[in-house]
Scaffold this motif. Structure first.
Motif, short mmCIF file in Angstrom:
data_model
loop_
_atom_site.label_atom_id
_atom_site.label_comp_id
_atom_site.label_asym_id
_atom_site.label_seq_id
_atom_site.Cartn_x
_atom_site.Cartn_y
_atom_site.Cartn_z
N UNK A 1 0.82 -1.22 0.00
CA UNK A 1 0.00 0.00 0.00
C UNK A 1 0.86 1.27 0.00
N UNK A 2 1.91 1.23 -0.82
CA UNK A 2 2.84 2.35 -1.01
C UNK A 2 3.71 2.66 0.22
N UNK A 3 3.79 1.71 1.15
CA UNK A 3 4.77 1.85 2.23
C UNK A 3 6.14 1.56 1.64
N UNK A 4 7.20 2.07 2.26
CA UNK A 4 7.23 2.93 3.43
C UNK A 4 6.91 4.40 3.15
N UNK A 5 6.94 4.82 1.87
CA UNK A 5 6.51 6.17 1.50
C UNK A 5 7.19 7.27 2.29
N UNK A 6 6.37 8.16 2.86
CA UNK A 6 6.90 9.32 3.57
C UNK A 6 7.73 8.91 4.80
N UNK A 7 7.57 7.67 5.25
CA UNK A 7 8.30 7.18 6.42
C UNK A 7 9.54 6.36 6.05
N UNK A 8 9.98 6.46 4.80
CA UNK A 8 11.08 5.63 4.31
C UNK A 8 12.33 5.69 5.18
N UNK A 9 12.74 6.86 5.61
CA UNK A 9 13.99 7.00 6.36
C UNK A 9 13.90 6.40 7.75
N UNK A 10 12.71 6.30 8.29
CA UNK A 10 12.54 5.80 9.65
C UNK A 10 11.52 4.67 9.72
N UNK A 11 11.46 3.87 8.68
CA UNK A 11 10.46 2.82 8.54
C UNK A 11 10.53 1.79 9.67
N UNK A 12 11.73 1.44 10.09
CA UNK A 12 11.89 0.42 11.13
C UNK A 12 11.82 1.01 12.54
N UNK A 13 11.55 2.30 12.63
CA UNK A 13 11.46 2.94 13.92
C UNK A 13 12.62 3.87 14.21
N UNK A 14 13.71 3.70 13.49
CA UNK A 14 14.82 4.63 13.60
C UNK A 14 15.45 4.81 12.22
N UNK A 15 16.48 5.61 12.14
CA UNK A 15 17.07 5.93 10.84
C UNK A 15 18.20 4.97 10.48
N UNK A 16 17.91 3.68 10.54
CA UNK A 16 18.91 2.66 10.24
C UNK A 16 18.57 2.00 8.90
N UNK A 17 19.36 2.31 7.84
CA UNK A 17 19.03 1.78 6.51
C UNK A 17 19.02 0.26 6.44
N UNK A 18 19.87 -0.40 7.20
CA UNK A 18 19.90 -1.87 7.18
C UNK A 18 18.60 -2.42 7.76
N UNK A 19 18.19 -1.89 8.91
CA UNK A 19 16.93 -2.33 9.53
C UNK A 19 15.74 -2.02 8.62
N UNK A 20 15.77 -0.86 7.97
CA UNK A 20 14.69 -0.49 7.07
C UNK A 20 14.57 -1.49 5.91
N UNK A 21 15.72 -1.82 5.29
CA UNK A 21 15.71 -2.79 4.19
C UNK A 21 15.24 -4.16 4.67
N UNK A 22 15.74 -4.58 5.82
CA UNK A 22 15.35 -5.88 6.36
C UNK A 22 13.86 -5.97 6.60
N UNK A 23 13.26 -4.88 7.09
CA UNK A 23 11.81 -4.85 7.33
C UNK A 23 11.05 -4.97 6.01
N UNK A 24 11.49 -4.26 4.99
CA UNK A 24 10.85 -4.36 3.67
C UNK A 24 10.94 -5.80 3.16
N UNK A 25 12.12 -6.38 3.21
CA UNK A 25 12.30 -7.74 2.71
C UNK A 25 11.44 -8.74 3.50
#
Length: 192
Positions: free
Chosen positions: A79-103
């Protein structure tokens, strides 16, 4: 004559990427270079709102022409996530955690269509102008490549068989969402 503009970002990767795109036409100044050390809160609900918040803040507080961008990764199956929350999708600004959550969220999902979207807000002469850039692609099942930043290791742009993180910066700039939005900004600034 070389023009000076503030690029309202503390992200040195973004600043370098955009300065390469702009070339010698404009001298980009970072927030640090104008003495802005505030953390400008991105409280908007859209990319447009966040870009406007940042550019307006700098223009009003430092009285200098400025542009700011906000970028989101929009994954259709989420549903177009992470969208506006891309930089902090996993709860903080950790790109590795963000990618892992998407995967993790895409496990077992066949439709991995996604797009990166950048919106730039330019305030010059007390007037705002918005520019948008989009690149379509797919989300890989695993990370690949060491260049770039953010979600680059899992995003494969349409028409390519490599991720943004496997491209050199010049090639990425030719097709990226930020590059496309910057082209529109540069054309505008040059009076096109």
């Amino acid at each position: 004559m070389e023009h000076q503009l503030v690029f309202a970002t503390n992200n040195l990767n973004k600043l370098e990427e955009v300065q390469i795109k702009v070339g010698n036409s404009f001298k980009l100044l970072s927030l640090k270079e104008i003495g802005c050390f505030e953390d400008i809160a991105e409280t908007g609900l859209t990319l447009e709102e966040n870009a406007t918040i940042k550019s307006t803040y700098v223009y009003k507080n430092y009285n200098i022409s400025c542009f700011a961008d906000d970028t989101g990764l929009e994954i259709f199956a989420l549903n177009n996530e992470p969208g506006v929350y891309s930089a902090r999708y996993s709860g903080d600004r950790d790109p590795i955690k963000n990618m892992d959550l998407v995967l993790e969220k895409l496990k077992g999902i066949e439709n991995r269509s996604a797009r990166f979207r950048t919106v730039i807000s330019l305030i010059i002469g007390n007037k705002e102008h918005l520019f948008e850039g989009i690149v379509n692609g797919t989300i890989r099942k695993e990370k690949s490549g060491a260049a770039g930043f953010g979600y680059d290791p899992i995003f494969e742009p349409e028409g390519y068989d490599i991720t943004f993180a496997e491209m050199n910066i010049a090639d990425k700039n030719k097709i990226s969402h930020r590059g496309r939005a910057m082209e529109k900004l540069i054309t505008f600034l040059k009076g096109g």
